[in-house]
Write an enzyme that holds these catalytic residues in place. Sequence first.
Site, PDB file in Angstrom:
ATOM      1  N   CYS A  85       0.804  -1.223   0.000  1.00  0.00           N
ATOM      2  CA  CYS A  85       0.000   0.000   0.000  1.00  0.00           C
ATOM      3  C   CYS A  85       0.838   1.275   0.000  1.00  0.00           C
ATOM      4  O   CYS A  85       0.298   2.372  -0.204  1.00  0.00           O
ATOM      5  CB  CYS A  85      -0.948   0.000   1.188  1.00  0.00           C
ATOM      6  SG  CYS A  85      -2.095  -1.397   1.168  1.00  0.00           S
ATOM      7  N   GLY A 122      -3.782 -12.491  -1.472  1.00  0.00           N
ATOM      8  CA  GLY A 122      -2.563 -12.764  -2.213  1.00  0.00           C
ATOM      9  C   GLY A 122      -2.865 -13.331  -3.591  1.00  0.00           C
ATOM     10  O   GLY A 122      -3.912 -13.950  -3.831  1.00  0.00           O
ATOM     11  N   CYS A 216     -13.798   0.723   7.047  1.00  0.00           N
ATOM     12  CA  CYS A 216     -12.794   0.019   6.227  1.00  0.00           C
ATOM     13  C   CYS A 216     -12.757   0.660   4.847  1.00  0.00           C
ATOM     14  O   CYS A 216     -13.812   0.919   4.247  1.00  0.00           O
ATOM     15  CB  CYS A 216     -13.151  -1.457   6.081  1.00  0.00           C
ATOM     16  SG  CYS A 216     -13.491  -2.309   7.643  1.00  0.00           S
ATOM     17  N   CYS A 217     -11.563   0.915   4.334  1.00  0.00           N
ATOM     18  CA  CYS A 217     -11.472   1.541   3.016  1.00  0.00           C
ATOM     19  C   CYS A 217     -11.939   0.567   1.936  1.00  0.00           C
ATOM     20  O   CYS A 217     -11.793  -0.649   2.077  1.00  0.00           O
ATOM     21  CB  CYS A 217     -10.050   2.015   2.734  1.00  0.00           C
ATOM     22  SG  CYS A 217      -8.854   0.700   2.459  1.00  0.00           S
TER      23      CYS A 217
END
Length: 397
Positions: A85, A122, A216-217
């Site tokens: 990020c 992932g 939460c984004c």
Amino acid sequence: MSRMQRPVHVVGVGMIPFTKPGASDPYTVMGARAARLALQDAGVDYADVQQAYVGYVYGDSTAGQAALYGVGLTGIPVFNVNNNCSTGSSALFLARQAVESGMVECAIALGFEQMQPGALKGAWDDRPSPLARFIDSMTERQGYDQAAPRAAQLFGGAGQDYLREHGIRPDTFGRISVRARQHAARNPLAVFRQTLTLDEVMASAQVYGPLTRYQCCPPTCGAAAAVLCSADFAKRHGLDQRVTIAAQAMTTDSPSTFEGGDMLKVVGYDMSAAAARQVYEAAGVGPEDVNVVELHDCFTANELLTYEALGLTPEGTAEKFILDGDNTYGGRVVTNPSGGLLSKGHPLGATGLAQCAELTWQLRGQAEDRQVEGARLALQHNLGLGGACVVTLYQRN
């Protein structure tokens, strides 16, 4: 850490409106558009750019070239960057370093992400995960919930630890989302511009620990870019020299991340604090001098922790900082005037450069309804688990 031996100016920035997954153009179109916006803002021809650093997390190798080839085929070096990020600000760090060192006179940093719906996961299941050590530390501390998103467990767990240690109210975290939406309502480039009440935030679906859905984004698609150059280049080309990078630091994990079972440290508290200290020392300022901050609010819990990691408020006082309104207009320091990751959106590779764009507009006095009056020092914080943290201080000349 850079002590800025040679001034580096942010002479152009560009950002496209962020969107939900499935509603965006392909990354090639988004990336080229953001780069052209930054070049246009700077008044620089792409032919004058000597190096490019391009950040993205979810994409094939040389996707950076594929995006920039839509701007031009000039034969310059194009470096692809992936640092979770903190990818966008890692590209910015490298571009700044190239200009400051004298290696080049002008460089562009570009970040983009074309994301898919749903929680982060992932891409590979046939090899060790780079986050394995972090997940192991988390699992040892609080177990592993198969039904909850991995990132929410990490940051929600840190929020849970903070709540237990300091006895704050769970809705303190929710207040951060309320303020994020209020700020984003003024930002035409943000993905979520509808305001929310505290009751709406707290009544949204529980995700993990103190975190509800609106804390939460969201997965987001978008792109942003910045053009950096030396003072000599800016003078020769008659460019805007109002914004300078005063100091910048990048840190990675130290042993403390994995010692003692402290979830705050697992999610990067010490990395953030170390980078901030280095930047303040290099620039000869303190957190009390900063007017506006764009920080990494991937979850409300991380915003609260980052107030303290950056020294914006002493350890253990973040709740008072929030309740007193010191994190918004009319308070001590305006945090995330863009709406932050929570409301502006979080296209991983673009986030660091979107933060750069917002702070550049703030220091130029071009942030329109979001403008922080008299802003002269702006701080950027961008965090990636795995891990890397980049803190950048911008100064209006």
